[in-house]
Design a protein around this motif. Structure first.
Motif, PDB file in Angstrom:
ATOM      1  N   LYS A  81      -2.279  -8.677  14.912  1.00  0.00           N
ATOM      2  CA  LYS A  81      -2.374  -7.347  15.525  1.00  0.00           C
ATOM      3  C   LYS A  81      -1.086  -6.548  15.362  1.00  0.00           C
ATOM      4  CE  LYS A  81      -1.083  -8.837  20.186  1.00  0.00           C
ATOM      5  NZ  LYS A  81      -1.514  -8.878  21.595  1.00  0.00           N
ATOM      6  N   PHE A  82      -0.053  -7.179  14.851  1.00  0.00           N
ATOM      7  CA  PHE A  82       1.219  -6.499  14.633  1.00  0.00           C
ATOM      8  C   PHE A  82       1.451  -6.135  13.159  1.00  0.00           C
ATOM      9  CE2 PHE A  82       1.986  -9.382  18.303  1.00  0.00           C
ATOM     10  CZ  PHE A  82       2.077  -8.394  19.277  1.00  0.00           C
ATOM     11  N   ASP A  83       0.416  -6.254  12.328  1.00  0.00           N
ATOM     12  CA  ASP A  83       0.541  -5.995  10.888  1.00  0.00           C
ATOM     13  C   ASP A  83      -0.208  -4.734  10.490  1.00  0.00           C
ATOM     14  OD1 ASP A  83       2.149  -8.270  10.199  1.00  0.00           O
ATOM     15  OD2 ASP A  83       0.380  -9.511  10.540  1.00  0.00           O
ATOM     16  N   TYR A  84       0.488  -3.909   9.698  1.00  0.00           N
ATOM     17  CA  TYR A  84      -0.043  -2.604   9.287  1.00  0.00           C
ATOM     18  C   TYR A  84       0.290  -2.364   7.824  1.00  0.00           C
ATOM     19  CZ  TYR A  84       0.225  -2.181  14.332  1.00  0.00           C
ATOM     20  OH  TYR A  84       0.097  -2.413  15.680  1.00  0.00           O
ATOM     21  N   TRP A  85      -0.538  -1.529   7.181  1.00  0.00           N
ATOM     22  CA  TRP A  85      -0.212  -1.044   5.838  1.00  0.00           C
ATOM     23  C   TRP A  85       0.012   0.450   6.014  1.00  0.00           C
ATOM     24  CZ3 TRP A  85      -0.056  -4.440   1.666  1.00  0.00           C
ATOM     25  CH2 TRP A  85       0.339  -3.848   0.454  1.00  0.00           C
ATOM     26  N   VAL A  86       1.193   0.908   5.660  1.00  0.00           N
ATOM     27  CA  VAL A  86       1.585   2.292   5.928  1.00  0.00           C
ATOM     28  C   VAL A  86       1.077   3.210   4.819  1.00  0.00           C
ATOM     29  CG1 VAL A  86       3.524   3.851   6.352  1.00  0.00           C
ATOM     30  CG2 VAL A  86       3.596   1.493   7.201  1.00  0.00           C
ATOM     31  N   ASP A  87       0.317   4.237   5.221  1.00  0.00           N
ATOM     32  CA  ASP A  87      -0.184   5.209   4.245  1.00  0.00           C
ATOM     33  C   ASP A  87       0.290   6.628   4.540  1.00  0.00           C
ATOM     34  OD1 ASP A  87      -1.864   5.756   6.412  1.00  0.00           O
ATOM     35  OD2 ASP A  87      -3.664   4.991   5.441  1.00  0.00           O
ATOM     36  N   TYR A  88       1.398   6.724   5.271  1.00  0.00           N
ATOM     37  CA  TYR A  88       2.029   8.017   5.540  1.00  0.00           C
ATOM     38  C   TYR A  88       3.085   8.267   4.464  1.00  0.00           C
ATOM     39  CZ  TYR A  88       4.558  11.737   7.914  1.00  0.00           C
ATOM     40  OH  TYR A  88       5.165  12.930   8.214  1.00  0.00           O
ATOM     41  N   PRO A  89       2.831   9.231   3.550  1.00  0.00           N
ATOM     42  CA  PRO A  89       3.704   9.419   2.383  1.00  0.00           C
ATOM     43  C   PRO A  89       5.168   9.700   2.681  1.00  0.00           C
ATOM     44  CG  PRO A  89       1.665  10.643   2.096  1.00  0.00           C
ATOM     45  CD  PRO A  89       1.682  10.135   3.512  1.00  0.00           C
ATOM     46  N   LYS A  90       5.488  10.260   3.839  1.00  0.00           N
ATOM     47  CA  LYS A  90       6.885  10.601   4.143  1.00  0.00           C
ATOM     48  C   LYS A  90       7.663   9.436   4.759  1.00  0.00           C
ATOM     49  CE  LYS A  90       6.084  15.509   4.445  1.00  0.00           C
ATOM     50  NZ  LYS A  90       6.186  16.733   5.223  1.00  0.00           N
ATOM     51  N   SER A  91       6.989   8.299   4.940  1.00  0.00           N
ATOM     52  CA  SER A  91       7.658   7.143   5.529  1.00  0.00           C
ATOM     53  C   SER A  91       8.358   6.307   4.466  1.00  0.00           C
ATOM     54  CB  SER A  91       6.637   6.269   6.255  1.00  0.00           C
ATOM     55  OG  SER A  91       7.246   5.056   6.662  1.00  0.00           O
ATOM     56  N   LYS A  92       9.488   5.714   4.832  1.00  0.00           N
ATOM     57  CA  LYS A  92      10.164   4.779   3.931  1.00  0.00           C
ATOM     58  C   LYS A  92       9.314   3.522   3.728  1.00  0.00           C
ATOM     59  CE  LYS A  92      12.888   2.502   7.562  1.00  0.00           C
ATOM     60  NZ  LYS A  92      11.988   1.392   7.699  1.00  0.00           N
ATOM     61  N   ASP A  93       8.338   3.318   4.594  1.00  0.00           N
ATOM     62  CA  ASP A  93       7.452   2.151   4.522  1.00  0.00           C
ATOM     63  C   ASP A  93       6.161   2.431   3.749  1.00  0.00           C
ATOM     64  OD1 ASP A  93       9.189   0.619   6.192  1.00  0.00           O
ATOM     65  OD2 ASP A  93       8.344   1.630   7.948  1.00  0.00           O
ATOM     66  N   TYR A  94       6.067   3.601   3.123  1.00  0.00           N
ATOM     67  CA  TYR A  94       4.833   3.986   2.429  1.00  0.00           C
ATOM     68  C   TYR A  94       4.374   2.917   1.437  1.00  0.00           C
ATOM     69  CZ  TYR A  94       1.539   6.734  -0.356  1.00  0.00           C
ATOM     70  OH  TYR A  94       0.413   7.177  -1.000  1.00  0.00           O
ATOM     71  N   ASN A  95       3.082   2.627   1.481  1.00  0.00           N
ATOM     72  CA  ASN A  95       2.408   1.664   0.603  1.00  0.00           C
ATOM     73  C   ASN A  95       3.005   0.261   0.722  1.00  0.00           C
ATOM     74  OD1 ASN A  95       0.255   1.047  -1.082  1.00  0.00           O
ATOM     75  ND2 ASN A  95       1.451   1.361  -2.939  1.00  0.00           N
ATOM     76  N   LYS A  96       3.357  -0.112   1.960  1.00  0.00           N
ATOM     77  CA  LYS A  96       3.908  -1.444   2.229  1.00  0.00           C
ATOM     78  C   LYS A  96       3.241  -2.055   3.457  1.00  0.00           C
ATOM     79  CE  LYS A  96       8.557  -0.290   0.622  1.00  0.00           C
ATOM     80  NZ  LYS A  96       9.940  -0.080   1.059  1.00  0.00           N
ATOM     81  N   TRP A  97       3.206  -3.382   3.463  1.00  0.00           N
ATOM     82  CA  TRP A  97       2.801  -4.158   4.637  1.00  0.00           C
ATOM     83  C   TRP A  97       4.003  -4.214   5.568  1.00  0.00           C
ATOM     84  CZ3 TRP A  97      -0.970  -8.715   4.467  1.00  0.00           C
ATOM     85  CH2 TRP A  97      -0.970  -9.428   5.654  1.00  0.00           C
ATOM     86  N   VAL A  98       3.803  -3.837   6.817  1.00  0.00           N
ATOM     87  CA  VAL A  98       4.883  -3.855   7.790  1.00  0.00           C
ATOM     88  C   VAL A  98       4.407  -4.600   9.041  1.00  0.00           C
ATOM     89  CG1 VAL A  98       6.434  -2.465   9.221  1.00  0.00           C
ATOM     90  CG2 VAL A  98       5.800  -1.665   6.944  1.00  0.00           C
TER      91      VAL A  98
END
Length: 150
Positions: free
Chosen positions: A49-66
């Motif tokens: 429940k603490f795992d996400y895939w970031v699809d917000y283009p302005k984030s440094k985490d874009y297109n990553k598992w966080v």
């Protein structure tokens, strides 16, 4: 085996266009919130429940598992929860991840489709039974690919 693709077909050009990317891509890790299926030799990562895939283009985490215990709504404007029901089992399709192209499209997976699923928002989806077969077939000693045409 039957597969479904993006609502608008093939030819992804940007985040949120409901297209599946055309081309040949390496497959990344398999993952899911379900128990790793017996016989799977390919890398498998448990999603919590603490795992996400970031699809917000302005984030440094874009297109990553966080993995974060923080409130994702306070961190990103858009993200995928990796505990989504269709991600019981999935395989990352390595679309624009080396290098990452902000806004080019993210969170492209091979994942489960239910009988009622008619399209994805850019992923490729197959039945759970077939996805588990694919996961068992994947060989970690090779560099498996997926070729998407249309």
């Amino acid at each position: 085996m039957q597969a479904i693709i993006g609502k608008k077909g093939v030819g992804k050009t940007k985040e949120g266009d409901s297209l599946t990317p055309r081309g040949t891509y390496l497959l990344g890790t398999s993952f899911g919130w379900g128990t790793k299926p017996a016989g799977v030799r390919y890398p498998f990562r448990i999603a919590t429940k603490f795992d996400y895939w970031v699809d917000y283009p302005k984030s440094k985490d874009y297109n990553k598992w966080v993995h974060t215990t923080g409130n994702p709504q306070h961190i990103w404007k858009s993200y995928e929860r990796l505990t989504h029901p269709l991600y019981k089992y999935a395989v990352v399709i390595r679309y624009i991840d080396a290098p990452i192209i902000a806004g080019g499209g993210s969170a492209i997976f091979l994942h489960i489709k239910k009988e009622t699923t008619r399209y994805t928002l850019g992923c490729v989806a197959i039945s759970e039974k077939n996805l588990v077969k694919v996961m068992r077939w994947l060989n970690p000693k090779t560099k498996p690919i997926i070729k998407i045409e249309g």
